[in-house]
Design a protein around this motif. Structure first.
Motif, PDB file in Angstrom:
ATOM      1  N   CYS A  15      45.864  41.609  30.748  1.00  0.00           N
ATOM      2  CA  CYS A  15      44.814  42.624  30.571  1.00  0.00           C
ATOM      3  C   CYS A  15      43.518  42.255  31.294  1.00  0.00           C
ATOM      4  CB  CYS A  15      44.524  42.862  29.087  1.00  0.00           C
ATOM      5  SG  CYS A  15      45.869  43.560  28.126  1.00  0.00           S
ATOM      6  N   ARG A  16      42.753  41.354  30.684  1.00  0.00           N
ATOM      7  CA  ARG A  16      41.396  41.078  31.171  1.00  0.00           C
ATOM      8  C   ARG A  16      41.355  40.298  32.474  1.00  0.00           C
ATOM      9  NH1 ARG A  16      39.245  38.208  25.900  1.00  0.00           N
ATOM     10  NH2 ARG A  16      41.398  37.489  25.960  1.00  0.00           N
ATOM     11  N   SER A  17      42.066  39.182  32.545  1.00  0.00           N
ATOM     12  CA  SER A  17      41.939  38.346  33.747  1.00  0.00           C
ATOM     13  C   SER A  17      42.520  39.009  34.994  1.00  0.00           C
ATOM     14  CB  SER A  17      42.508  36.944  33.524  1.00  0.00           C
ATOM     15  OG  SER A  17      43.859  36.958  33.156  1.00  0.00           O
ATOM     16  N   PRO A  18      43.653  39.733  34.915  1.00  0.00           N
ATOM     17  CA  PRO A  18      44.073  40.427  36.138  1.00  0.00           C
ATOM     18  C   PRO A  18      43.115  41.552  36.523  1.00  0.00           C
ATOM     19  CG  PRO A  18      45.667  40.812  34.376  1.00  0.00           C
ATOM     20  CD  PRO A  18      44.672  39.816  33.875  1.00  0.00           C
ATOM     21  N   MET A  19      42.515  42.202  35.514  1.00  0.00           N
ATOM     22  CA  MET A  19      41.526  43.230  35.824  1.00  0.00           C
ATOM     23  C   MET A  19      40.359  42.595  36.569  1.00  0.00           C
ATOM     24  SD  MET A  19      39.455  45.893  33.348  1.00  0.00           S
ATOM     25  CE  MET A  19      40.910  46.704  32.689  1.00  0.00           C
ATOM     26  N   ALA A  20      39.887  41.442  36.085  1.00  0.00           N
ATOM     27  CA  ALA A  20      38.780  40.752  36.744  1.00  0.00           C
ATOM     28  C   ALA A  20      39.166  40.318  38.158  1.00  0.00           C
ATOM     29  CB  ALA A  20      38.348  39.542  35.921  1.00  0.00           C
ATOM     30  N   GLU A  21      40.368  39.790  38.319  1.00  0.00           N
ATOM     31  CA  GLU A  21      40.837  39.357  39.641  1.00  0.00           C
ATOM     32  C   GLU A  21      40.787  40.504  40.643  1.00  0.00           C
ATOM     33  OE1 GLU A  21      45.096  38.152  41.757  1.00  0.00           O
ATOM     34  OE2 GLU A  21      44.941  38.059  39.570  1.00  0.00           O
ATOM     35  N   TYR A  22      41.345  41.644  40.273  1.00  0.00           N
ATOM     36  CA  TYR A  22      41.443  42.766  41.206  1.00  0.00           C
ATOM     37  C   TYR A  22      40.106  43.471  41.418  1.00  0.00           C
ATOM     38  CZ  TYR A  22      46.436  42.288  41.844  1.00  0.00           C
ATOM     39  OH  TYR A  22      47.677  41.822  42.213  1.00  0.00           O
ATOM     40  N   THR A 136      36.211  46.966  28.747  1.00  0.00           N
ATOM     41  CA  THR A 136      36.652  45.788  29.499  1.00  0.00           C
ATOM     42  C   THR A 136      36.323  45.964  30.970  1.00  0.00           C
ATOM     43  OG1 THR A 136      38.409  45.362  27.904  1.00  0.00           O
ATOM     44  CG2 THR A 136      38.645  44.348  30.073  1.00  0.00           C
ATOM     45  N   PHE A 137      36.614  47.122  31.524  1.00  0.00           N
ATOM     46  CA  PHE A 137      36.321  47.382  32.933  1.00  0.00           C
ATOM     47  C   PHE A 137      34.822  47.294  33.208  1.00  0.00           C
ATOM     48  CE2 PHE A 137      35.553  49.767  36.773  1.00  0.00           C
ATOM     49  CZ  PHE A 137      36.577  49.340  37.598  1.00  0.00           C
ATOM     50  N   ARG A 138      34.021  47.843  32.307  1.00  0.00           N
ATOM     51  CA  ARG A 138      32.565  47.813  32.485  1.00  0.00           C
ATOM     52  C   ARG A 138      32.056  46.376  32.545  1.00  0.00           C
ATOM     53  NH1 ARG A 138      28.013  47.122  29.755  1.00  0.00           N
ATOM     54  NH2 ARG A 138      29.002  46.720  27.754  1.00  0.00           N
ATOM     55  N   LEU A 139      32.495  45.538  31.621  1.00  0.00           N
ATOM     56  CA  LEU A 139      32.037  44.146  31.583  1.00  0.00           C
ATOM     57  C   LEU A 139      32.586  43.330  32.748  1.00  0.00           C
ATOM     58  CD1 LEU A 139      32.262  43.518  27.753  1.00  0.00           C
ATOM     59  CD2 LEU A 139      30.176  43.617  29.145  1.00  0.00           C
TER      60      LEU A 139
END
Length: 161
Positions: A15-22, A136-139
C-alpha cells in the motif's frame, strides 16, 4: 552529480511504500531529475513477497496518471542499509524495525512525515486499515515533494501529482 538511492518502507509493501516509490519517481521525472534518483520500496514483513500492489494503491496511482507496472512486493534485506542513501519509514513501527535491523541513523533512516511537519501528521496512515487511499496519497505526495526539496532536485518541479 550524485544519484540518490531511496528505499520507502512500510509493513507489507503493498500500500504505502509502493505508492511512495511510484509517486516519488513521477515527481522526480517531472522535476527533470529522474536520472538522479533510484527509488524502490520494501516491507518490514515478508507477508506479501512477490505480490502486486493493493488494488486501492493501483487505482489511486492510475487516477493520477502514474503507471504502476513492474512492481512486486519484497521485504527489507540485511544489506539495504549499505545499498540505499535513505530508508524512509511510513510509521513508528516501521522506523523501530529499521532501527532494530540497522541501528539508529537519523540522517539515513527516518519517517516520511518528518519531512512535512506542517502536515500535522506523525505517520502515513495505513490504508489497508483506514480504507483512505486519498489521505495516503496526499501525505506521500507532500513527503515526496519535501524529499525532492531536501535533495535539491526541484529546480523544474511542476508540483503535478
Amino acid at each position: 552529480m550524485k544519484t540518490y538511492r531511496i528505499l520507502f518502507v512500510c509493513l507489507g509493501n503493498i500500500c504505502r511504500s509502493p505508492m511512495a516509490e511510484y509517486v516519488f519517481r513521477r515527481l522526480a521525472a517531472d522535476a527533470g531529475a529522474a536520472h538522479r534518483v533510484q527509488a524502490a520500496s520494501a516491507g518490514t514483513s515478508g507477508w506479501h513477497n512477490g505480490e502486486n500492489m493493493h488494488s486501492g494503491t493501483l487505482k489511486k496511482l492510475r487516477q493520477h496518471g502514474i503507471d504502476p507496472s513492474g512492481f512486486a512486493s519484497s521485504q527489507v534485506k540485511p544489506g539495504d542499509c549499505g545499498r540505499y542513501d535513505f530508508l524512509i519509514a511510513m510509521d513508528d513501527n516501521n522506523l523501530a524495525e529499521l532501527e532494530r535491523l540497522f541501528g539508529r541513523r537519523p540522517g539515513q533512516i527516518f519517517k516520511l512525515t518528518d519531512l512535512i511537519p506542517e502536515s500535522g501528521c506523525n505517520h502515513v496512515p495505513d490504508p489497508w486499515h483506514t480504507g483512505d487511499f486519498d489521505e495516503t496519497f496526499r501525505l506521500v505526495s507532500a513527503g515526496s515533494r519535501a524529499l525532492l526539496d531536501k535533495l535539491s532536485l526541484t529546480a523544474n518541479c511542476s508540483g503535478r501529482s
